[in-house]
Scaffold this motif. Structure first.
Motif, PDB file in Angstrom:
ATOM      1  N   GLY A  28     -22.240  29.156 -17.140  1.00 17.06           N
ATOM      2  CA  GLY A  28     -22.347  29.962 -18.121  1.00 17.06           C
ATOM      3  C   GLY A  28     -21.889  31.343 -18.068  1.00 17.06           C
ATOM      4  N   ASP A  29     -21.917  31.940 -16.806  1.00 20.05           N
ATOM      5  CA  ASP A  29     -21.197  33.551 -16.718  1.00 20.05           C
ATOM      6  C   ASP A  29     -19.798  33.202 -16.547  1.00 20.05           C
ATOM      7  N   ILE A  30     -19.201  32.412 -16.210  1.00 24.58           N
ATOM      8  CA  ILE A  30     -17.703  32.125 -16.001  1.00 24.58           C
ATOM      9  C   ILE A  30     -17.295  31.962 -17.620  1.00 24.58           C
ATOM     10  N   LEU A  31     -17.811  31.223 -18.656  1.00 20.95           N
ATOM     11  CA  LEU A  31     -17.455  31.014 -19.756  1.00 20.95           C
ATOM     12  C   LEU A  31     -17.743  32.446 -20.622  1.00 20.95           C
ATOM     13  N   ASP A  32     -18.783  33.144 -20.550  1.00 20.95           N
ATOM     14  CA  ASP A  32     -19.220  34.377 -21.080  1.00 20.95           C
ATOM     15  C   ASP A  32     -18.354  35.450 -20.980  1.00 20.95           C
ATOM     16  N   ASP A  33     -18.002  35.658 -19.736  1.00 23.65           N
ATOM     17  CA  ASP A  33     -16.988  36.799 -19.141  1.00 23.65           C
ATOM     18  C   ASP A  33     -15.502  36.336 -19.592  1.00 23.65           C
ATOM     19  N   LEU A  34     -15.160  34.939 -19.390  1.00 23.20           N
ATOM     20  CA  LEU A  34     -13.737  34.769 -19.847  1.00 23.20           C
ATOM     21  C   LEU A  34     -13.466  34.902 -21.603  1.00 23.20           C
ATOM     22  N   VAL A  35     -14.335  34.566 -22.115  1.00 17.70           N
ATOM     23  CA  VAL A  35     -13.891  34.781 -23.550  1.00 17.70           C
ATOM     24  C   VAL A  35     -13.864  36.175 -24.000  1.00 17.70           C
ATOM     25  N   VAL A  36     -14.464  37.198 -23.253  1.00  9.43           N
ATOM     26  CA  VAL A  36     -14.394  38.659 -23.660  1.00  9.43           C
ATOM     27  C   VAL A  36     -13.170  39.041 -23.113  1.00  9.43           C
ATOM     28  N   ARG A  37     -12.450  38.403 -21.755  1.00  8.39           N
ATOM     29  CA  ARG A  37     -11.628  38.848 -21.188  1.00  8.39           C
ATOM     30  C   ARG A  37     -10.363  38.506 -21.878  1.00  8.39           C
TER      31      ARG A  37
ATOM     32  N   VAL B  56     -17.792  20.465 -27.269  1.00  7.71           N
ATOM     33  CA  VAL B  56     -18.952  21.117 -27.764  1.00  7.71           C
ATOM     34  C   VAL B  56     -18.441  22.704 -27.588  1.00  7.71           C
ATOM     35  N   ILE B  57     -19.061  23.385 -28.328  1.00  6.18           N
ATOM     36  CA  ILE B  57     -18.881  24.872 -28.129  1.00  6.18           C
ATOM     37  C   ILE B  57     -19.682  25.607 -27.146  1.00  6.18           C
ATOM     38  N   ALA B  58     -18.959  25.886 -26.091  1.00  6.41           N
ATOM     39  CA  ALA B  58     -19.862  26.714 -24.912  1.00  6.41           C
ATOM     40  C   ALA B  58     -19.889  28.057 -24.934  1.00  6.41           C
ATOM     41  N   ALA B  59     -18.894  28.601 -25.491  1.00  9.54           N
ATOM     42  CA  ALA B  59     -19.024  30.141 -25.492  1.00  9.54           C
ATOM     43  C   ALA B  59     -18.098  30.631 -26.618  1.00  9.54           C
TER      44      ALA B  59
ATOM     45  N   ALA C 232     -12.555  33.780 -13.898  1.00 10.85           N
ATOM     46  CA  ALA C 232     -13.261  32.418 -13.621  1.00 10.85           C
ATOM     47  C   ALA C 232     -13.501  32.554 -12.019  1.00 10.85           C
ATOM     48  N   LEU C 233     -13.059  33.411 -11.150  1.00 13.57           N
ATOM     49  CA  LEU C 233     -13.411  33.288  -9.775  1.00 13.57           C
ATOM     50  C   LEU C 233     -14.656  34.149  -9.488  1.00 13.57           C
TER      51      LEU C 233
END
Length: 842
Positions: free
Chosen positions: A342-351, A373-376, A335-336
């Motif tokens: 977009g970058d936060i959400l894409d990285d977050l779901v993977v982690r 709404v579905i964001a990632a 998150a930081l």
């Protein structure tokens, strides 16, 4: 987690109530000691004080043995005693205030419904007293006696609930960390193998009991000492140093090394040992740990094997706890580390999937505080379906958003899953966690697992701990993106919306806002066609950010254009600007500026530099050259600085590049390195200004964006050929630029100064006719061609010539015929073409 009212044990509650009883009794005694009203019944008040004192002693002595219902009984008894005291003192106004004591005690230590029940008891008791004694303003007294503790108690209860909640949360986290540390210490101390941890310098910072037994050094003696001198014989120390260096410098993926070598005990005896060395990163620090085993004593290993099996369960629990803590840190890092949502959400779901070993994860974002709404999404099968917004309360995710509570579901109904990619999976368990920031629901995070994987309450707790920080980062990313767009729009409004068309010159500009800034910057540029035919190039950088910098950019740009249009030389223009900044700006305001005037007819550039990076000149195949001269202090630093003008040749096919320091400066790097990088980039770039600037941006600007704003401006003095063609607006100001272009072209054609002057005069007359007679009919076009030693120049307009007026003598055509060999005027409905020819003798 305990309920909020259970934050204090019964002993504390009982002793606190005992103090209240004793204080009330003391107040009753003081009422009798000091002069008082005759209406006060002394004997009854003494009895009540004695009863209260006795009850306080009983509560204090039995504090640790009382039950909660007994505390309620004592508190109710206290309310009855206060009611009787109010009856016995009648008109005294002090005693109703004492109801506040019992009310606030109830609000502080009990649930809100219970506290309200005690307030109700106060209301009933004091109401009876008011009915019996019938004082003046009985209703007002009753409202004050009951309403005051009720309102104060509700406010204090609300405050205490918040404080207790935060305290309980902090206490729970502290206990979790303590349990984790205790389990880790227990595992290490009970491990059958020696365990050693060292810092990057090789100093021991952890030494377990097995290490003491194996080597003979106690933990107090070993910690802080170099490991090489404690356990390695002389012939092994150099190899140890080399292996430690290799492990420290190895790629991040290489973390474990297994080595067999000889080690040494405290008494000097040497034995063969096996070492399993690991590199562990704890935040920014690197710790090297090692398990050491005496492989020469297999019998002892056999005896200890059974003990090792018993300890494996405890070690697994410690590792799981460590994995949970590390996993939460991974989520926070995701998150930081990014700035865009977009970058936060894409990285977050993977982690999230990695931390929980989940099969799929989805992040929903809230829209208008009413739908998701579905964001990632990650892990589920690819689907083409894009679901509509999900109202709060619908589906599993909508219920999490509505309740704002984390939920864990086992074997959920597929129809209850909003994400189509998850719906296609055979889900064993599903977790949903609300993402709330500053009291607002920002979205919902859901993860699922398929058999045999199964989520537990520990997994729910891990996501709950991370959700608040993740939601705050998402909220900040949204704010940052919105502010960054506003800042970029404002910055671009301060720059020219389009660059002027300059005959014989090609000019392009680029502006890139800083990647890490959400405020408007102070970088700016301008291109100013001058009345005498040249062109002024401006590149500036106002110190600071925000509206103050934007205001200064606007002032500087307007003032510089005014001074330039007055035909001041560059040094005078910059001196005037400095007086403006010095007189009007704040003490801390300053700006760097480079002002250059290009004279294409003379193939020259003149410039003044007020503390700005030097411009770069590229002439043909020669090496790029920084124009270092003419430098002085930035604007606004001194009241009367000297700004010297410097000139250099700028032949046809030369390009000059102006830029701001964001292109060449990098944190922790000397600016000379950036200048050298710029010169190398220009040397390998195309000569056309547009492709040149695009090449430099791609080569010098990091992919994630520059840390500071970047402005670039390039002007190319186009090569002169035997043909030219240019359009000019039908304005008198166009004549100077047209003459400048003609002088350049005729010089290339080999005309003498006398011939150049006469041909330019004749062409100027034709252009003047196009401007004066054709009216507002669009631009006029001037073209020329050189055939052997004869020049042919055509001036064509696209308007209808007006009828001759009285006083028009036709001197323009006569002058053209006198200066040129042939003059042809061809009027048409679409416009008039004037073609003039002359042979050059040179």
């Amino acid at each position: 987690m305990r309920e909020l009212h259970e934050l204090f044990d019964l002993g504390v509650k009982a002793r606190s109530l005992a103090y209240l009883f004793l204080a009330g009794a003391g107040l009753g005694v003081l009422t009798l000691v000091f002069p008082h009203s005759d209406l006060v019944r002394d004997r009854e008040l003494v009895i009540l004080a004695a009863v209260a004192t006795a009850l306080s002693v009983v509560m204090y002595v039995l504090a640790d043995r009382l039950k909660e219902w007994q505390l309620h009984a004592f508190l109710a008894t206290g309310t009855v005693i206060l009611t009787l005291a109010n009856y016995f003192v009648e008109a005294t106004v002090l005693y109703p205030v004492m109801y506040t004591w019992t009310a606030l005690y109830a609000f502080y230590f009990f649930r809100l419904p219970v506290a309200l029940a005690h307030v109700a008891l106060i209301a009933v008791g004091y109401g009876i007293v008011m009915i019996v004694i019938e004082p003046d303003s009985a209703v007002i007294r009753w409202l004050l006696a009951v309403g005051t503790p009720l309102i104060a108690g509700l406010l204090i209860s609300r405050l205490l609930m918040r404080l207790r909640s935060e305290g309980l949360s902090a206490e729970e986290r502290a206990r979790a960390v303590q349990r984790s540390e205790a389990r880790t210490r227990l595992v290490l101390d009970s491990a059958p193998d020696a365990f050693v941890a060292i810092d990057p310098d090789g100093l021991v910072n952890s030494w377990n009991a097995a290490s003491e037994r194996l080597f003979g050094w106690s933990a107090a003696e070993a910690i802080g000492k170099p490991l090489r001198s404690l356990i390695f014989p002389d012939h092994e120390r150099e190899a140890y140093d080399e292996r430690r260096r290799i492990l420290l410098e190895a790629p991040e993926a290489v973390k474990v090394m297994r080595v067999e070598s000889e080690l040494q005990r405290r008494d000097g005896s040497v034995f063969p040992a096996e070492r399993t060395i690991s590199r562990v990163r704890i935040g920014p620090e690197i710790v090297m740990t090692a398990f050491l085993r005496d492989i020469g004593d297999r019998r002892r290993a056999e005896r200890e094997r059974e003990q090792l099996v018993r300890e494996q369960a405890a070690r697994a629990e410690a590792e799981r706890t460590t994995a949970m803590v590390s996993g939460m840190q991974l989520l926070v890092d995701a998150a930081l580390r990014h700035r865009t949502l977009g970058d936060i959400l894409d990285d977050l779901v993977v982690r999230v999937r990695s931390v929980l070993d989940a099969d799929a994860a989805t992040i929903f974002l809230a829209e208008d505080r009413a739908s998701l709404v579905i964001a990632a999404s990650s892990g589920g099968p690819a689907v083409d379906e894009r679901p509509a917004p999900i109202p709060f309360g619908e589906y599993f995710a909508g219920r999490v958003a509505l309740s704002q509570e984390a939920q864990l579901a086992h074997n959920p109904d597929p129809a209850d899953i909003a994400d189509p990619s998850m719906r296609a999976m055979e889900i064993d368990s599903l977790i949903g966690v609300p993402l709330t920031a500053e009291g607002e629901i920002a979205g919902v995070l859901t993860v699922c697992a398929t058999a045999p994987h199964h989520f537990r309450e520990e997994d729910l707790g891990l996501l709950r701990l991370a959700a608040d920080r993740v939601a705050l980062a998402i909220s900040h990313a949204r704010v940052y993106e919105r502010e960054h767009r506003i800042a970029e729009t404002l910055q671009r409004s301060l720059l020219p919306d389009k660059l002027p068309k300059l005959p014989g010159l090609d000019v392009e500009a680029r502006y890139l806002p800083a990647a890490a800034e959400a405020e408007v910057g102070g970088d700016w540029y301008d291109v100013i066609p001058l009345a005498r035919g040249g062109v002024g190039l401006v590149m500036g950088d106002v110190a600071g950010k925000g509206l103050a910098a934007a205001s200064m950019v606007g002032q500087l740009r307007s003032a510089l254009r005014a001074y330039a249009f007055e035909n001041h030389d560059p040094s005078t223009v910059v001196e005037q600007l400095n007086r403006l900044v010095w007189a009007e700006a704040d003490d801390s305001q300053m700006a760097t500026l480079l002002y250059a005037v290009i004279d294409p007819a003379e193939s020259a550039v003149r410039w003044v530099n007020a503390g700005h990076p030097a411009p770069l000149l590229v002439a043909g195949e020669a090496e790029p050259l920084f124009l270092e001269g003419g430098s002085s202090v930035p604007l606004g630093v001194l009241p009367f600085p000297t700004y010297g003008e410097v000139s250099a040749r700028m032949d046809p096919d030369s390009t000059i590049l102006l830029y701001t320091d964001g292109l060449v400066e990098r944190p922790g790097e000397h600016i000379d390195q950036g200048m050298a990088r710029l010169a190398a980039g220009v040397g390998a770039a195309p000569r056309e200004p547009g492709p040149l600037l695009d090449h430099l941006i791609g080569a010098l600007v990091p992919a994630a964006g520059a840390p500071d704003d970047i402005a670039l401006l390039a002007l190319r003095n186009m090569p002169v050929s035997d043909r030219f063609s240019a359009e000019f607006p039908t304005q008198p100001e166009s004549l100077a630029r047209m003459r400048e272009l003609l002088r350049r072209w005729l010089g290339h054609a080999g005309g003498s100064p006398h011939e150049i002057a006469e041909i330019t005069t004749a062409c100027g007359e034709a252009a003047t006719n196009a401007i004066e007679h054709a009216g507002v009919g669009g631009p006029f076009q001037v073209s020329g061609v050189l055939v052997e030693r004869e020049v042919e120049i055509t001036v064509q307009d696209y308007g209808e010539w007006r009828a001759a007026r009285e006083g028009d003598q036709g001197r323009g055509l006569a002058l053209m015929r006198a200066l040129m060999d042939t003059v042809e005027v061809t009027p048409t409905p679409e416009g008039t073409t004037v073609r003039i020819r002359r042979a050059l003798t040179g």
